[in-house]
Design a protein around this motif. Sequence first.
Motif, short mmCIF file in Angstrom:
data_model
loop_
_atom_site.label_atom_id
_atom_site.label_comp_id
_atom_site.label_asym_id
_atom_site.label_seq_id
_atom_site.Cartn_x
_atom_site.Cartn_y
_atom_site.Cartn_z
N ASP A 242 0.82 -1.22 0.00
CA ASP A 242 0.00 0.00 0.00
C ASP A 242 0.85 1.26 0.00
O ASP A 242 0.32 2.38 -0.03
CB ASP A 242 -0.92 0.04 1.22
CG ASP A 242 -2.09 -0.92 1.07
OD1 ASP A 242 -2.62 -1.03 -0.04
OD2 ASP A 242 -2.44 -1.57 2.08
N ASN A 243 2.17 1.09 0.05
CA ASN A 243 3.07 2.24 0.05
C ASN A 243 3.91 2.31 -1.22
O ASN A 243 4.91 3.02 -1.27
CB ASN A 243 3.99 2.19 1.28
CG ASN A 243 3.26 2.60 2.55
OD1 ASN A 243 2.23 3.26 2.49
ND2 ASN A 243 3.79 2.21 3.69
N ASP B 101 5.53 7.26 1.92
CA ASP B 101 5.26 6.91 3.30
C ASP B 101 6.39 6.19 4.04
O ASP B 101 6.26 5.02 4.38
CB ASP B 101 4.01 6.01 3.29
CG ASP B 101 3.36 5.93 4.64
OD1 ASP B 101 3.66 6.78 5.47
OD2 ASP B 101 2.56 5.01 4.85
MG LIG Z 1 0.77 4.22 3.93
#
Ligand SMILES: [Mg+2]
Length: 249
Positions: free
Chosen positions: A160-161, A177
Amino acid sequence: MGMHKKRADHYPRIDAFDFRPGKPLRGRYEIVHRLGAGWESEVYLIRERATGIERTAKFFFPHRNEREKASIFYAKKLHKLRQCPIVIQYYLQDSIIHHGVPVTFLVSEFVEGELLSTFLARQPGKRLSPFQAVHLLHALATGMEAIHQLGEYHGDLHSDNIIVQRYGLGFELKLLDMFHWGASSAQHIHDDVINLIRLFYDAIGGAKHYARQPAAVKAICCGLKRSLILRKFKTAGQLRRHLETLEWS
Ligand SMILES: [Mg+2]
Ligand SMILES: Nc1ncnc2c1ncn2[C@@H]1O[C@H](COP(=O)(O)OP(=O)(O)O)[C@@H](O)[C@H]1O
């Protein structure tokens, strides 16, 4: 006790900002729409009013950003890594008052593409072939090598990053992130390497498909055993070099 009460009041718990499209930001920008959210923030596409240029603004939840520690760390790290092609470009820090509470946001480049998690979920069988996954891992390891060479670490590598900007013969990726676990150390760099291997392992179907993977894949994953992985690859650069010389038997 008093201290704790005061701190809790000062950093109220906000889990979503829910900004509306068109909302002005400091007169210079406006909200276009929400891009996503995570543990410490909510992220929006914004537009610079004077130029029409689109950017990304990451709004920190106040209780995740006490004394601005998280946002200052993130901004400084993005600036330090500004020459690394896999890292998003950072522009500026600012703040707004939201329901009476100061909220810090960071403006950075808008990365068009798809989250790696979404990309993987729509693949046939929700996984990549080993050969595609080696390309993915190579792009990640090459990008991370530049970060490790500067003595830095990412600290929060998961699907998700990572944004997939383009996928063809190879992958073009951007990392979002980073997480601040403290000053950089060999341990943090090792954790990044372990997370890269973990991403690769998950991308080819995880435990369910591991037994049937080719020997070249098992030589990379080492059954996810930390000590075995680190004996082979102590940095992303060592992993990249391994991938560039591997042979499918
Ligand atoms: Mg994140
Ligand atoms: N530069 C960007 N371009 C496009 N989408 C982004 C960008 N930054 C963040 N996002 C989206 O916002 C989500 C949360 O951002 P992230 O920086 O990972 O925050 P958190 O630390 O709260 O997890 C990401 O998973 C992604 O969907």
